[in-house]
Design an enzyme around this catalytic site. Sequence first.
Site: not given
Ligand code: IPE
Ligand code: MG
Length: 254
Positions: A25-26, A29-30, A73, A193, A199, A201
């Site tokens: 996850d992230g 945001r990265w 997703n 996580r 969480r 998820s």
């Molecule tokens: C994880 O990164 C990739 C998947 C859920 C498939 P996110 O896309 O959820 O990244 P954030 O949470 O928006 O930063």
């Molecule tokens: Mg995410």
Amino acid sequence: MAANATPPNADAQTGGPLHVAIVMDGNGRWAKKRGLPRTLGHRAGVEALKRTVSAAPKLGSGWLTVFGFSTENWSRPAAEVSELMALPKRFFESDLGRLEREGVRVRVLGRRQGLSADLLRMLDEAEARTRHNDHFNLNIAFNYGGQADIADAARRFAEDVAAGRRRPEDMAEAMFASHLATSGSPPPDLIVRPSGEQRLSNFLLWEAAYSEFVFQDVLWPDYGEDHLRAALQVFAGRDRRYGAVTADDVLAAG
Ligand code: IPE
Ligand code: MG
């Protein structure tokens, strides 16, 4: 304490190889922090997956299950969904040969409906080419949801009952688990996580019954060997009792 006397990468109870599961996850945001489109965050996430898959066996883990795409997703914008659908191909095109040579067995967990024929071919090929490997196990949860998997398992059992292959009284925990996508994998010892979210998820709902959780403040595209080592060190300090008490407590209670 028994937990500290155990090698850091073996389960304290079974001494068996550790199963680590990761909610990757992230990525978004990265990318946002860098002013980049989310797609580039997802591509950087594939590089983190490669680093983590290489690191896990070195750190003593025998199983790694990663959450790549959840049944929820699909509600993201179509362009992002199509980028996420392209990630397994990116990963396997560069790394399947190495996984095959290094003894990694790949399994894909999740619903097949909704995935393109091209993608399914790639996933099938990854499983087929690695099915005899036994050095390390990589489960990729893709179009996976814990609730969907539990519903599917219940439906399959109900079909067996309707067809006369099973009786309702055959249902028990082990029977149920054998109908899940993770059948054949031990339950995860540690669920990690990154990204700061705390969480589950809809990941491994049934399987997480006695998992330890470690949440790390790093965005997935920055993840690598040092982060996994740190998570395993935290895990090694946990006292797992599986609802029972420790031998010391039994003695103390007289
Ligand atoms: C994880 O990164 C990739 C998947 C859920 C498939 P996110 O896309 O959820 O990244 P954030 O949470 O928006 O930063
Ligand atoms: Mg995410």
